[in-house]
Design a protein around this motif. Structure first.
Motif, PDB file in Angstrom:
ATOM      1  N   ALA A 187     -28.593 -44.359 -19.069  1.00  0.00           N
ATOM      2  CA  ALA A 187     -28.142 -44.803 -17.745  1.00  0.00           C
ATOM      3  C   ALA A 187     -26.817 -45.555 -17.843  1.00  0.00           C
ATOM      4  O   ALA A 187     -25.974 -45.445 -16.956  1.00  0.00           O
ATOM      5  N   LEU A 188     -26.627 -46.314 -18.909  1.00  0.00           N
ATOM      6  CA  LEU A 188     -25.375 -47.061 -19.072  1.00  0.00           C
ATOM      7  C   LEU A 188     -24.210 -46.141 -19.438  1.00  0.00           C
ATOM      8  O   LEU A 188     -23.104 -46.318 -18.945  1.00  0.00           O
ATOM      9  N   ILE A 189     -24.469 -45.165 -20.301  1.00  0.00           N
ATOM     10  CA  ILE A 189     -23.415 -44.235 -20.703  1.00  0.00           C
ATOM     11  C   ILE A 189     -23.075 -43.304 -19.542  1.00  0.00           C
ATOM     12  O   ILE A 189     -21.917 -43.055 -19.249  1.00  0.00           O
ATOM     13  N   GLY A 190     -24.109 -42.778 -18.885  1.00  0.00           N
ATOM     14  CA  GLY A 190     -23.890 -41.864 -17.773  1.00  0.00           C
ATOM     15  C   GLY A 190     -23.321 -40.537 -18.233  1.00  0.00           C
ATOM     16  O   GLY A 190     -23.465 -40.136 -19.390  1.00  0.00           O
ATOM     17  N   GLY A 191     -22.664 -39.848 -17.339  1.00  0.00           N
ATOM     18  CA  GLY A 191     -22.056 -38.566 -17.666  1.00  0.00           C
ATOM     19  C   GLY A 191     -23.081 -37.528 -18.077  1.00  0.00           C
ATOM     20  O   GLY A 191     -24.243 -37.568 -17.681  1.00  0.00           O
ATOM     21  N   GLN A 192     -22.622 -36.583 -18.885  1.00  0.00           N
ATOM     22  CA  GLN A 192     -23.515 -35.522 -19.346  1.00  0.00           C
ATOM     23  C   GLN A 192     -24.606 -36.059 -20.263  1.00  0.00           C
ATOM     24  O   GLN A 192     -25.718 -35.542 -20.277  1.00  0.00           O
ATOM     25  N   ALA A 193     -24.300 -37.098 -21.038  1.00  0.00           N
ATOM     26  CA  ALA A 193     -25.317 -37.681 -21.915  1.00  0.00           C
ATOM     27  C   ALA A 193     -26.477 -38.238 -21.098  1.00  0.00           C
ATOM     28  O   ALA A 193     -27.647 -38.010 -21.424  1.00  0.00           O
ATOM     29  N   GLY A 194     -26.186 -38.947 -20.029  1.00  0.00           N
ATOM     30  CA  GLY A 194     -27.233 -39.470 -19.153  1.00  0.00           C
ATOM     31  C   GLY A 194     -27.995 -38.364 -18.460  1.00  0.00           C
ATOM     32  O   GLY A 194     -29.213 -38.438 -18.293  1.00  0.00           O
ATOM     33  N   HIS A 195     -27.269 -37.328 -18.046  1.00  0.00           N
ATOM     34  CA  HIS A 195     -27.889 -36.174 -17.383  1.00  0.00           C
ATOM     35  C   HIS A 195     -28.929 -35.521 -18.290  1.00  0.00           C
ATOM     36  O   HIS A 195     -30.086 -35.334 -17.905  1.00  0.00           O
ATOM     37  N   LEU A 230     -33.183 -35.549 -18.179  1.00  0.00           N
ATOM     38  CA  LEU A 230     -33.971 -34.313 -18.148  1.00  0.00           C
ATOM     39  C   LEU A 230     -34.933 -34.237 -19.330  1.00  0.00           C
ATOM     40  O   LEU A 230     -36.096 -33.828 -19.177  1.00  0.00           O
ATOM     41  N   THR A 231     -34.470 -34.664 -20.503  1.00  0.00           N
ATOM     42  CA  THR A 231     -35.330 -34.642 -21.685  1.00  0.00           C
ATOM     43  C   THR A 231     -36.468 -35.643 -21.559  1.00  0.00           C
ATOM     44  O   THR A 231     -37.632 -35.312 -21.842  1.00  0.00           O
ATOM     45  N   ILE A 232     -36.154 -36.846 -21.115  1.00  0.00           N
ATOM     46  CA  ILE A 232     -37.180 -37.883 -20.939  1.00  0.00           C
ATOM     47  C   ILE A 232     -38.189 -37.448 -19.874  1.00  0.00           C
ATOM     48  O   ILE A 232     -39.383 -37.734 -19.990  1.00  0.00           O
ATOM     49  N   ALA A 233     -37.717 -36.751 -18.837  1.00  0.00           N
ATOM     50  CA  ALA A 233     -38.631 -36.260 -17.798  1.00  0.00           C
ATOM     51  C   ALA A 233     -39.672 -35.330 -18.398  1.00  0.00           C
ATOM     52  O   ALA A 233     -40.871 -35.449 -18.103  1.00  0.00           O
ATOM     53  N   VAL A 234     -39.230 -34.416 -19.249  1.00  0.00           N
ATOM     54  CA  VAL A 234     -40.164 -33.486 -19.886  1.00  0.00           C
ATOM     55  C   VAL A 234     -41.135 -34.253 -20.781  1.00  0.00           C
ATOM     56  O   VAL A 234     -42.345 -33.987 -20.765  1.00  0.00           O
ATOM     57  N   VAL A 235     -40.633 -35.214 -21.532  1.00  0.00           N
ATOM     58  CA  VAL A 235     -41.496 -36.003 -22.418  1.00  0.00           C
ATOM     59  C   VAL A 235     -42.569 -36.740 -21.615  1.00  0.00           C
ATOM     60  O   VAL A 235     -43.750 -36.706 -21.961  1.00  0.00           O
ATOM     61  N   PHE A 236     -42.177 -37.402 -20.527  1.00  0.00           N
ATOM     62  CA  PHE A 236     -43.140 -38.150 -19.721  1.00  0.00           C
ATOM     63  C   PHE A 236     -44.169 -37.227 -19.085  1.00  0.00           C
ATOM     64  O   PHE A 236     -45.358 -37.544 -19.048  1.00  0.00           O
ATOM     65  N   MET A 237     -43.726 -36.075 -18.563  1.00  0.00           N
ATOM     66  CA  MET A 237     -44.674 -35.175 -17.907  1.00  0.00           C
ATOM     67  C   MET A 237     -45.618 -34.507 -18.900  1.00  0.00           C
ATOM     68  O   MET A 237     -46.817 -34.402 -18.639  1.00  0.00           O
ATOM     69  N   VAL A 238     -45.104 -34.073 -20.030  1.00  0.00           N
ATOM     70  CA  VAL A 238     -45.962 -33.450 -21.042  1.00  0.00           C
ATOM     71  C   VAL A 238     -46.950 -34.468 -21.597  1.00  0.00           C
ATOM     72  O   VAL A 238     -48.141 -34.168 -21.764  1.00  0.00           O
ATOM     73  N   THR A 239     -46.480 -35.683 -21.858  1.00  0.00           N
ATOM     74  CA  THR A 239     -47.376 -36.734 -22.351  1.00  0.00           C
ATOM     75  C   THR A 239     -48.454 -37.046 -21.326  1.00  0.00           C
ATOM     76  O   THR A 239     -49.631 -37.194 -21.669  1.00  0.00           O
TER      77      THR A 239
END
Length: 156
Positions: free
Chosen positions: A73-81, A85-94
């Motif tokens: 969130a602090l870096i933002g840009g494509q890295a934050g994007h 998305l990756t964290i979303a998959v991790v949270f939903m799969v978990t």
């Protein structure tokens, strides 16, 4: 990927939402580590922190993911994007995995139903923030992209 908005005007709001959610995950993880320190890593005790059941393994992973979310969130840009998305998959799969293991002895992260619900909700929050915080060149943003895909609407 053509339907993911680029340079959305509310991108700072979505980054803030992701950052605040990541801050909650980090605070939960730190409080969980303090509450479960000295217990076995995958203990199945009745330890509740901030309304969610936890053990040391889940608390440590929450500290790690909360930190990653805040950095994204602090870096933002494509890295934050891509982080969102990756964290979303991790949270939903978990969340779905732990839902399947909820009332078994294989519930290694000591989830309860409320923890599953929060994990799935946070996954959806990170998915939404990840989809709306994509950054790109100015010429590929909003109205220009819409005019290229739907030229009949541009004449209105």
């Amino acid at each position: 990927m053509a339907h993911i908005p680029v340079n959305h005007p509310l991108r700072p709001v979505y980054r803030t939402i992701a950052g605040l959610t990541g801050l909650y995950v980090l605070i939960f993880g730190i409080a969980g580590v303090l509450a479960t320190w000295g217990d076995p890593l995958f203990a199945r005790d009745d330890v509740w922190v901030l309304g969610l059941r936890t053990n040391l393994a889940f608390s440590l992973s929450s500290v790690a993911y909360g930190g990653l979310i805040l950095i994204g969130a602090l870096i933002g840009g494509q890295a934050g994007h891509y982080a969102n998305l990756t964290i979303a998959v991790v949270f939903m799969v978990t969340g779905l995995l732990m839902l399947g293991l909820l009332r078994t002895s294989a519930n290694f992260l000591n989830f309860s139903m409320s923890t599953v619900i929060v994990s799935l909700l946070f996954g959806m929050v990170f998915l939404a923030t990840g989809l709306y915080d994509k950054v790109g060149p100015v010429e590929s943003a909003g109205s220009d992209d819409e005019q290229q895909r739907h030229p009949q609407r541009a004449g209105r």
